[in-house]
Write a protein that holds these residues in place. Structure first.
Motif, PDB file in Angstrom:
ATOM      1  N   ALA A   1       6.548   4.360  -4.133  1.00  0.00           N
ATOM      2  CA  ALA A   1       6.563   5.543  -4.990  1.00  0.00           C
ATOM      3  C   ALA A   1       5.386   6.429  -4.618  1.00  0.00           C
ATOM      4  O   ALA A   1       4.349   5.933  -4.178  1.00  0.00           O
ATOM      5  N   LEU A   2       5.562   7.715  -4.762  1.00  0.00           N
ATOM      6  CA  LEU A   2       4.453   8.647  -4.600  1.00  0.00           C
ATOM      7  C   LEU A   2       4.452   9.561  -5.813  1.00  0.00           C
ATOM      8  O   LEU A   2       5.491  10.094  -6.205  1.00  0.00           O
TER       9      LEU A   2
ATOM     10  N   PRO B   1      -0.310  -1.076  -9.797  1.00  0.00           N
ATOM     11  CA  PRO B   1      -1.596  -0.367  -9.744  1.00  0.00           C
ATOM     12  C   PRO B   1      -2.092  -0.052  -8.338  1.00  0.00           C
ATOM     13  O   PRO B   1      -1.693  -0.689  -7.361  1.00  0.00           O
ATOM     14  N   GLU B   2      -2.983   0.925  -8.261  1.00  0.00           N
ATOM     15  CA  GLU B   2      -3.446   1.425  -6.978  1.00  0.00           C
ATOM     16  C   GLU B   2      -4.451   0.512  -6.277  1.00  0.00           C
ATOM     17  O   GLU B   2      -4.475   0.449  -5.042  1.00  0.00           O
ATOM     18  N   GLU B   3      -5.294  -0.189  -7.050  1.00  0.00           N
ATOM     19  CA  GLU B   3      -6.389  -0.931  -6.396  1.00  0.00           C
ATOM     20  C   GLU B   3      -5.855  -1.886  -5.346  1.00  0.00           C
ATOM     21  O   GLU B   3      -6.351  -1.945  -4.226  1.00  0.00           O
TER      22      GLU B   3
ATOM     23  N   LEU C   1      -4.315   7.865   0.794  1.00  0.00           N
ATOM     24  CA  LEU C   1      -3.953   9.151   0.186  1.00  0.00           C
ATOM     25  C   LEU C   1      -4.386   9.190  -1.273  1.00  0.00           C
ATOM     26  O   LEU C   1      -4.596  10.247  -1.847  1.00  0.00           O
ATOM     27  N   GLU C   2      -4.491   8.017  -1.886  1.00  0.00           N
ATOM     28  CA  GLU C   2      -5.070   7.953  -3.223  1.00  0.00           C
ATOM     29  C   GLU C   2      -6.498   7.433  -3.188  1.00  0.00           C
ATOM     30  O   GLU C   2      -7.341   7.865  -3.972  1.00  0.00           O
ATOM     31  N   GLY C   3      -6.769   6.510  -2.272  1.00  0.00           N
ATOM     32  CA  GLY C   3      -8.065   5.823  -2.254  1.00  0.00           C
ATOM     33  C   GLY C   3      -9.222   6.713  -1.863  1.00  0.00           C
ATOM     34  O   GLY C   3     -10.359   6.436  -2.212  1.00  0.00           O
TER      35      GLY C   3
ATOM     36  N   ASN D   1      -1.043  10.124  -5.831  1.00  0.00           N
ATOM     37  CA  ASN D   1      -1.234   8.732  -6.215  1.00  0.00           C
ATOM     38  C   ASN D   1      -0.111   7.954  -5.564  1.00  0.00           C
ATOM     39  O   ASN D   1       1.042   8.380  -5.589  1.00  0.00           O
ATOM     40  N   VAL D   2      -0.447   6.813  -5.006  1.00  0.00           N
ATOM     41  CA  VAL D   2       0.522   6.117  -4.152  1.00  0.00           C
ATOM     42  C   VAL D   2       1.334   5.089  -4.937  1.00  0.00           C
ATOM     43  O   VAL D   2       1.645   4.007  -4.452  1.00  0.00           O
TER      44      VAL D   2
END
Ligand code: AMP
Ligand code: GLY
Length: 418
Positions: free
Chosen positions: A267-268, A75-77, A104-106, A285-286
């Motif tokens: 991963a991107l 997950p991104e968080e 880049l996602e945040g 999304n990163v």
């Protein structure tokens, strides 16, 4: 014993279920741990660990004590919160971008600036901290217009306003809910695709492409969600359009990462819309996507373990082999998702249906006494020699199950003609 390969996956959703399951399939791998994981994971040989995603100190301790070769962040968080930086500081290997690259996602604004700096095509946009200034300029892109919360919102912080009044109301609500910055963006029309790449410091490989379905209800109606279903491959995407995405989007993105001094190993996910002027990025999304991961990993014939292992260590990346089979999945969500999902409903599913796989996510209890735990509960998946075959398997299965307190979309794959 010391040569055993142990891996740790961080996260608890359907995406992490699919990642952990795929890693566990590798003959090279002894143990796959998942923290915190979910109740479905032991059924595919994954060992769950009761440590939360944000408890970096305990995760580091666990990785050290269990001789974990590397950790894969779902997950991104936790990426935005710097889990990668902390693992590196502890001398541990981890797959994912550091906190700087995770912006880049945040931050939508950070991503849009990056795209503009490095010539990655995207929508025109403005970004404001001040409500009055934004409202004074609200009409500049015409309608519909896209309004985005700047920070992480699990795919739910985006509203497409059809007219001036809806835009004004949305902006006021977003500021009132505590958003510090709002992005107003030109609306792009065209088919939307999810492209996934694995990056190792300037080198990359492209995973099978997929299409998500972000709206909650059939015919792309209702609020945006994390994603209600996905499939791969995409028969409607021509070879030349896919190549344009690589040349015009992936290549400048990778060059931007290198020139910007990012040391990206992870991963991107590039969300893009194929407009009449060519592909344009709507988001980075990163990490891998949920639910796209659940459909693309079954089509990946290259061992995920080998790919990630090489990416982390800066070794040459193996070629990607895609299976010719189609992969199709529909999310079973809790009634009320995404606004107010029900919790605790009983979910009764036949467990051993031929050709059907279940990737568990937000569920509690045991597999024979399963309950919803809110949001997206699980995904029903099938492979087939054609997309139609995979589609029919999934929907035939779903038609047979009782649906108290749950719902799903009936039109996954419609844009591919199935
Ligand atoms: P995001 O969180 O940025 O991915 O946005 C969620 C969804 O809103 C996307 O998957 C698109 O379906 C839609 N969306 C976002 N930005 C745009 C845009 N500029 N034009 C059209 N649709 C958009
Ligand atoms: N499927 C959309 C996401 O993972 O954000």
């Amino acid at each position: 014993m010391t040569d055993e390969v142990n891996l740790l996956v961080i996260g608890q959703g359907g995406r992490e279920f699919a990642i952990a399951k795929k890693l566990k399939e590798s003959d090279d791998v002894a143990h796959v741990y998942c923290a915190p994981g979910n109740v479905g994971m032991p059924s595919v040989g994954v060992e769950t660990v009761n440590i939360s995603e944000n408890d970096f100190a305990s995760l580091i301790k666990f990785a050290q004590e269990h001789n974990v070769r590397w950790t894969f962040v779902g997950p991104e968080e936790c990426l935005v919160d710097g889990i990668v930086d902390e693992f590196h500081a502890a001398g541990l290997k981890i797959f994912g971008p550091d906190a700087r690259a995770a912006q880049l996602e945040g931050s939508k604004e950070y991503a849009l600036n990056f795209m503009n700096n490095y010539g990655v095509p995207t929508a025109d946009y403005v970004s404001y901290r001040d409500q009055t200034a934004l409202l004074n300029n609200v009409d500049q892109f015409g309608y519909p217009v896209v309004i985005k919360e700047n920070g992480l919102a699990g795919g739910k912080g985006v509203v497409i306003a059809k007219d001036h009044d809806e835009a004004v109301q949305t902006i006021k609500e977003m500021f009132a809910s505590g958003q510090a910055r709002i992005v107003l963006e030109e609306y792009l029309s065209g088919p939307e695709y999810s492209m996934f790449i694995v990056i190792s410091n300037g080198h990359y490989r492209i995973l099978p492409i997929a299409q998500d379905h972000k709206r909650a209800y059939d015919d792309d109606r209702g609020p945006n969600t994390g994603g209600m279903g996905a499939y791969s491959p995409l028969p409607q995407l021509s070879v030349s359009d896919r190549q344009r995405m690589i040349d015009e989007v992936v290549e400048p993105t990778i060059k931007g990462l290198v020139n910007g001094g990012y040391h990206y190993h992870g991963a991107l996910y590039i969300g893009l819309i194929l407009t009449k002027d060519g592909p344009k990025v709507i988001e980075y999304n990163v990490r891998l996507g949920d639910p796209e991961t659940q459909v693309i990993l079954p089509r990946l014939e290259t061992a995920l373990y080998q790919l990630v292992d090489a990416a982390i260590d800066d070794r040459p990346l193996p070629e990607i082999k895609e299976s010719s089979a189609a992969s199709f999945g529909v999310v079973l969500a809790s009634q009320g998702y995404p606004q107010k999902p029900l919790h605790g409903q009983k979910v009764t599913l036949p467990l051993n249906s031929a050709g059907i796989e279940i990737d568990y996510a937000n569920v509690a209890g045991t597999l024979t006494d399963l309950h919803g735990a809110g949001g997206r509960l699980l995904m029903i998946l099938a492979q087939g020699s054609t997309l139609q075959e995979a589609h029919d398997r999934v929907y035939n299965y779903l038609e047979e199950i009782p649906l108290a307190g749950c719902f799903y979309r009936h039109d996954i794959g419609a844009k591919a003609g199935v």
